[in-house]
Design a protein around this motif. Structure first.
Motif, PDB file in Angstrom:
ATOM      1  N   ASP A 137       0.828  -1.203   0.000  1.00 29.45           N
ATOM      2  CA  ASP A 137       0.000   0.000   0.000  1.00 29.45           C
ATOM      3  C   ASP A 137       0.868   1.260   0.000  1.00 29.45           C
ATOM      4  O   ASP A 137       1.828   1.368   0.763  1.00 29.45           O
ATOM      5  N   ASP A 138       0.525   2.200  -0.866  1.00 28.41           N
ATOM      6  CA  ASP A 138       1.178   3.508  -0.887  1.00 28.41           C
ATOM      7  C   ASP A 138       2.693   3.428  -1.000  1.00 28.41           C
ATOM      8  O   ASP A 138       3.425   4.185  -0.350  1.00 28.41           O
ATOM      9  N   GLY A 139       3.176   2.488  -1.809  1.00 29.77           N
ATOM     10  CA  GLY A 139       4.606   2.406  -2.054  1.00 29.77           C
ATOM     11  C   GLY A 139       5.422   1.787  -0.933  1.00 29.77           C
ATOM     12  O   GLY A 139       6.647   1.905  -0.917  1.00 29.77           O
ATOM     13  N   SER A 155      -1.699  11.188  -4.504  1.00 33.66           N
ATOM     14  CA  SER A 155      -2.215  10.846  -3.182  1.00 33.66           C
ATOM     15  C   SER A 155      -3.676  11.219  -3.029  1.00 33.66           C
ATOM     16  O   SER A 155      -4.116  12.286  -3.453  1.00 33.66           O
ATOM     17  N   ARG A 156      -4.468  10.309  -2.428  1.00 31.98           N
ATOM     18  CA  ARG A 156      -5.879  10.484  -2.092  1.00 31.98           C
ATOM     19  C   ARG A 156      -6.808  10.430  -3.302  1.00 31.98           C
ATOM     20  O   ARG A 156      -7.904  10.983  -3.279  1.00 31.98           O
ATOM     21  N   THR A 204      -7.311   8.973 -11.955  1.00 29.10           N
ATOM     22  CA  THR A 204      -7.262  10.424 -11.864  1.00 29.10           C
ATOM     23  C   THR A 204      -8.515  10.914 -11.159  1.00 29.10           C
ATOM     24  O   THR A 204      -9.398  10.111 -10.813  1.00 29.10           O
ATOM     25  N   ILE A 205      -8.584  12.213 -10.904  1.00 31.77           N
ATOM     26  CA  ILE A 205      -9.683  12.750 -10.104  1.00 31.77           C
ATOM     27  C   ILE A 205      -9.807  14.241 -10.379  1.00 31.77           C
ATOM     28  O   ILE A 205      -8.809  14.896 -10.735  1.00 31.77           O
ATOM     29  N   ILE A 213     -11.035  16.232  -0.342  1.00 30.87           N
ATOM     30  CA  ILE A 213     -10.579  15.043   0.376  1.00 30.87           C
ATOM     31  C   ILE A 213      -9.337  15.360   1.192  1.00 30.87           C
ATOM     32  O   ILE A 213      -9.226  14.980   2.371  1.00 30.87           O
ATOM     33  N   ARG A 214      -8.405  16.077   0.598  1.00 33.82           N
ATOM     34  CA  ARG A 214      -7.164  16.396   1.305  1.00 33.82           C
ATOM     35  C   ARG A 214      -7.399  17.377   2.450  1.00 33.82           C
ATOM     36  O   ARG A 214      -6.703  17.315   3.472  1.00 33.82           O
TER      37      ARG A 214
END
Length: 273
Positions: A137-139, A155-156, A204-205, A213-214
């Motif tokens: 997870d997450d690298g 991220s996120r 993407t987002i 979100i952040r």
């Protein structure tokens, strides 16, 4: 103003069924911020009463009626949950009566009967896939030789929940790689990802949604600024386009839809229950 509603997924088992159904239902409604919590293994009266107290406390804290999505097969547990004052939705209720009529037989509400229908090979593959997702997870780990798919995004953007969903529901070994500032300085893949090009899928987002979100995690930080979000998303999308990486926006897409698209695009096989 966005209304916050507490939502609880309650089950006498793991709660995955309740959470899956509940998530699908909640995605049909906009303008709300749902704060969710899973309460698994609520399989006797004491646990149900404890769950009801916790649910009631959430209602008092947020000042609104909580929502409970329940997959408890014992209807007496459901009645105890209703003492919380919440709206309790039984995921089995709409189907039991038609099935009883069709089969000409009454249900036997016994906790644990579903275990007799479990394919344990499939179960263990899913557990192993979950362990793989968590360790990659997450690298955290970047050796993707055994990965079925590697989700790549800023991220996120929805990498972690999608990896977990793929693992728990389909036994897919999904890893995720977070694009860093250093990675985004180039419009080419980071060197560590190049050997796994055929396993990559980009997420993407919308930058405004990413900022929201952040902000929930690091309000008023540079990380959560709209300028940072726009820059990172634009750089990531350029990379995906230049490298011809299949991509999907998560802005208005459920985890179920994302997972289906990932598997369909990469030709991954779904496990059957």
């Amino acid at each position: 103003m966005t209304v916050t509603r507490p939502v609880f997924y309650v089950s006498d088992g793991t709660g995955i069924t309740a959470e899956t159904v509940g998530h699908s239902l909640l995605t049909q409604f906009t303008g709300f911020s749902f704060v969710t919590d899973r309460l698994p293994f609520v399989d006797d009266d004491d646990k149900a009463q404890d769950a009801a107290m916790r649910i009631r406390a959430a209602g008092e804290r947020y000042g609104v009626r909580p929502i409970v999505i329940s997959s408890c097969v014992d209807t007496s547990l459901g009645r105890l949950l209703e003492e919380s004052g919440a709206l309790v939705l039984d995921v089995f209720a709409p189907f039991i009566s038609p099935l009883e009529q069709e089969l000409n037989a009454a249900r036997h509400s016994k906790v644990g009967q579903a275990h007799g229908m479990v394919d344990f090979d499939t179960y263990h593959r899913r557990i192993n896939a979950m362990n793989f997702a968590l360790s990659h997870d997450d690298g955290i780990a970047v050796n993707y030789d055994e990965a079925d798919v590697v989700l790549v995004a800023v991220s996120r953007a929805g990498k972690t929940p999608t990896c977990i969903y793929l693992a728990m529901h389909y036994g897919i070994r999904a890893a995720n790689y977070p694009l860093t500032d250093e990675d985004l300085e180039s419009d080419r893949l980071p060197p560590r990802l190049r050997p796994y090009r055929n396993k990559l899928f980009g997420l993407t987002i919308d930058p405004e949604r990413l900022q929201q979100i952040r902000q929930e995690r690091r309000a008023n930080s540079r990380y959560a600024s709209i300028e940072t979000c726009r820059r990172e998303v634009a750089a990531a999308e350029t990379m995906f386009r230049m490298e011809r990486i299949p991509t999907l926006s998560t802005t208005h897409t459920s985890i179920e839809e994302i997972s289906s698209k990932v598997m369909g695009t990469l030709g991954l096989q779904r496990e059957m229950y």
